[in-house]
Motif scaffolding. Structure first.
Motif, PDB file in Angstrom:
ATOM      1  N   TRP A 483       0.829  -1.212   0.000  1.00 20.17           N
ATOM      2  CA  TRP A 483       0.000   0.000   0.000  1.00 20.17           C
ATOM      3  C   TRP A 483       0.861   1.259   0.000  1.00 20.17           C
ATOM      4  O   TRP A 483       0.480   2.283  -0.561  1.00 20.17           O
ATOM      5  CB  TRP A 483      -0.947  -0.021   1.197  1.00 20.17           C
ATOM      6  N   ILE A 484       2.028   1.170   0.617  1.00 15.02           N
ATOM      7  CA  ILE A 484       2.975   2.284   0.528  1.00 15.02           C
ATOM      8  C   ILE A 484       3.469   2.419  -0.905  1.00 15.02           C
ATOM      9  O   ILE A 484       3.592   3.526  -1.445  1.00 15.02           O
ATOM     10  CB  ILE A 484       4.155   2.062   1.486  1.00 15.02           C
ATOM     11  N   PHE A 485       3.731   1.281  -1.546  1.00 15.35           N
ATOM     12  CA  PHE A 485       4.151   1.315  -2.937  1.00 15.35           C
ATOM     13  C   PHE A 485       3.054   1.910  -3.813  1.00 15.35           C
ATOM     14  O   PHE A 485       3.343   2.650  -4.765  1.00 15.35           O
ATOM     15  CB  PHE A 485       4.505  -0.091  -3.419  1.00 15.35           C
ATOM     16  N   LEU A 486       1.800   1.594  -3.522  1.00 18.34           N
ATOM     17  CA  LEU A 486       0.700   2.158  -4.301  1.00 18.34           C
ATOM     18  C   LEU A 486       0.692   3.681  -4.208  1.00 18.34           C
ATOM     19  O   LEU A 486       0.439   4.363  -5.207  1.00 18.34           O
ATOM     20  CB  LEU A 486      -0.634   1.586  -3.808  1.00 18.34           C
ATOM     21  N   VAL A 487       0.990   4.220  -3.029  1.00 16.38           N
ATOM     22  CA  VAL A 487       1.085   5.677  -2.888  1.00 16.38           C
ATOM     23  C   VAL A 487       2.200   6.225  -3.782  1.00 16.38           C
ATOM     24  O   VAL A 487       2.037   7.253  -4.450  1.00 16.38           O
ATOM     25  CB  VAL A 487       1.334   6.056  -1.415  1.00 16.38           C
TER      26      VAL A 487
END
Length: 539
Positions: A483-487
């Motif tokens: 989810w951090i990567f998605l940001v």
């Protein structure tokens, strides 16, 4: 040059289908709210049915606990805040982000990249990103935050597609997390767990140490780096070019006239050089940048020396009670601090020397810009924290792991097919239990004694586990860093969703898994030691 005129390949169409399907999932916050309620219902039903699971190595059965019971609802009301604040990635992400944002916004990272890439051939970059990524687990979870954006900047500076660097960096870190060219804290942690379940075995083979998988790790690191580079260069980047994916970062809705500068209310008092963030990188450094980079390098060396002087003496408080650093020690627990200091210190020096920082008040304002970029993740972290805490508290993860292990054992596989089945089971369970230490604690308790009875060294079984522990974690929503990567990805592709991430990651998962199995097969059929004194079979 873009390749928009080229027709999509069969792989493109398949990945596009995965992306469309994944992006139809609800908003991540709502998705995990639904999963939270689903786990609550299932756990309650299992508790009412009296479900228990006996974890090998324990004397008492472990009961599945339900959310919608008196005990469960009490747990939720007491722990709602701690579940959020105690969500592990928050500690790593927010802390390191403060320092990395300063390093990025002052221009230090861009300047360092331009210098390092001055003579580097473009074709080598994907393979360098792969090697750095699979080795970066020495930084523990900090690697998920540091490597991908740096890889994107490297690619952009070299005229290659930055999203390819971003995707490749994350994939190499995540899918290759359990291996490295150097010994890491994970090696020591796994070794301790393995030895704990061999104490009562009549013939436990060689004692497992932090270097028991070193030969295997080195070989796997090199192979995975090559595979990662090939996938980035031949699959990921060409697809991005065919899609005409954006090369420039965009900001959130708080933009000014459609530019990439953050809204004036956030940074109107910040030095002009900091307002646009990491835009286009000029090919040459000016005098101020060169001077700032030299002084930042000096600051990095000085800080590194201070850290070494503090931790190397035999009486250092950063050593464990035995005077060592492995398997656990305050030094290993200080990884976040070390990364924070080694980014922030040189960044401050660079900023003031180069002129991108005008006054001390600029520093917290720049840090705030980084937090603003991560605001959506911080909100999501509230729900992620609740879900993961509930999943652990209910003991559903333990029940899943033990049931899967018992099922494989009941099949009666022997020889190398049993090893492959073990790896496949670990790969599947890794979609639900992304903590390597937790999963190895559960699986090791079952499979280390089982395979020891079949004549396999515990150190070799541990090496096989590493494959399943890593290859699939870049495609599971249970991995908080996805989810951090998605940001990060949304800074280039604002419409990206979980489906986009999975579609970007899938080209790495199967090649990594197969390459890792091939490496293990070479060791197995070649009778090679996976580490010093650790072979395949117990003598």
């Amino acid at each position: 040059m873009t390749q928009t005129a080229m027709a999509p390949t069969r792989t493109d169409r398949l990945l596009a289908g995965v992306e469309r399907l994944g992006n139809k999932l609800p908003d991540p916050f709502l998705l995990f709210l639904g999963l939270f309620l689903l786990v609550g219902v299932i756990s309650t039903a299992l508790e009412l049915a009296g479900t228990t699971v006996t974890i090998p190595g324990t004397d008492e059965p472990t009961a599945v606990r339900g959310l919608f019971t008196g005990e469960g609802l009490t747990w939720l009301t007491v722990n709602l805040g701690p579940n959020f604040i105690g969500f592990p990635p928050l500690v790593t992400v927010v802390t390191i982000l403060l320092a990395v944002t300063v390093a990025e916004r002052t221009g230090m990272l861009g300047a360092a990249i331009r210098v390092s890439l001055g003579s580097a051939p473009r074709w080598l970059l994907p393979y360098a990103v792969g090697l750095v990524g699979v080795t970066a687990s020495v930084m523990a979870d900090a690697a998920f935050i540091v490597v991908p954006p740096l890889a994107a900047m490297v690619f952009k500076a070299a005229g290659r597609h930055p999203i390819a660097g971003l995707v490749g960096g994350f994939a190499a870190v995540g899918a290759g997390y359990s291996t490295s060219l150097v010994v890491t804290s994970l090696d020591a942690l796994f070794a301790g767990i393995t030895n704990a379940v061999t104490t009562n075995l009549p013939n436990a083979g060689a004692t497992v140490t932090p270097v028991s998988n070193y030969y295997f790790n080195v070989a796997a690191s090199v192979v995975l780096a090559v595979v990662a580079g090939f996938v980035i260069d031949r699959i990921v980047e060409p697809r991005l070019e065919r899609e005409d994916a954006p090369r420039e970062m965009v900001e959130s809705d708080d933009t000014v006239d459609g530019s990439t500068a953050p809204a004036a209310r956030d940074d109107e008092d910040v030095a002009p050089a900091l307002r646009t963030g990491p835009g286009d990188l000029a090919p040459e450094l000016d005098a101020a940048e060169r001077r700032g980079l030299r002084m930042a390098g000096v600051a990095f060396l000085v800080l590194s020396a201070v850290i070494l002087v503090a931790v190397l003496p035999s009486g250092s408080p950063w050593r464990n009670e035995d005077g060592a650093f492995l398997p656990e020690s305050p030094l290993l627990d200080s990884t976040v601090f070390i990364v924070f200091v080694l980014f922030l210190g040189p960044a401050l020096v660079y900023g003031y020397v180069s002129g991108s920082l005008r006054e001390s008040a600029d520093v917290p304002k720049v840090m705030a810009l980084g937090i603003k970029d991560m605001a959506a993740f911080i909100v999501l972290a509230f729900m992620l924290g609740q879900f993961i805490a509930l999943f652990n508290w209910t003991n559903l993860g333990s029940a899943l792991a033990v049931s899967g292990a018992n099922g494989l054992e009941s099949i009666g596989l022997t020889g190398y097919p049993a090893i492959l089945g073990f790896i496949l089971l670990a790969s599947v369970l890794n979609l639900f239990i992304v903590s390597g230490s937790s999963m190895w604690t559960l699986m090791g308790a079952v499979f280390v004694p089982l395979f020891a009875l079949l004549g396999y060294e515990p150190g070799f079984v541990q090496a096989a586990f590493r494959i399943g522990d890593s290859a699939t974690q870049v495609i599971t929503p249970m991995n908080p860093y996805i989810w951090i990567f998605l940001v990060m990805l949304k800074r280039y592709e604002p419409e990206a969703g979980l489906g986009t991430v999975i579609a970007r990651m899938l080209p790495f998962v199967v090649p990594f898994w197969l390459a890792w199995v091939v490496v293990l097969s070479v060791f197995y059929f070649g009778g090679l030691d996976v580490g010093p004194g650790v072979g395949i079979r117990i003598p």
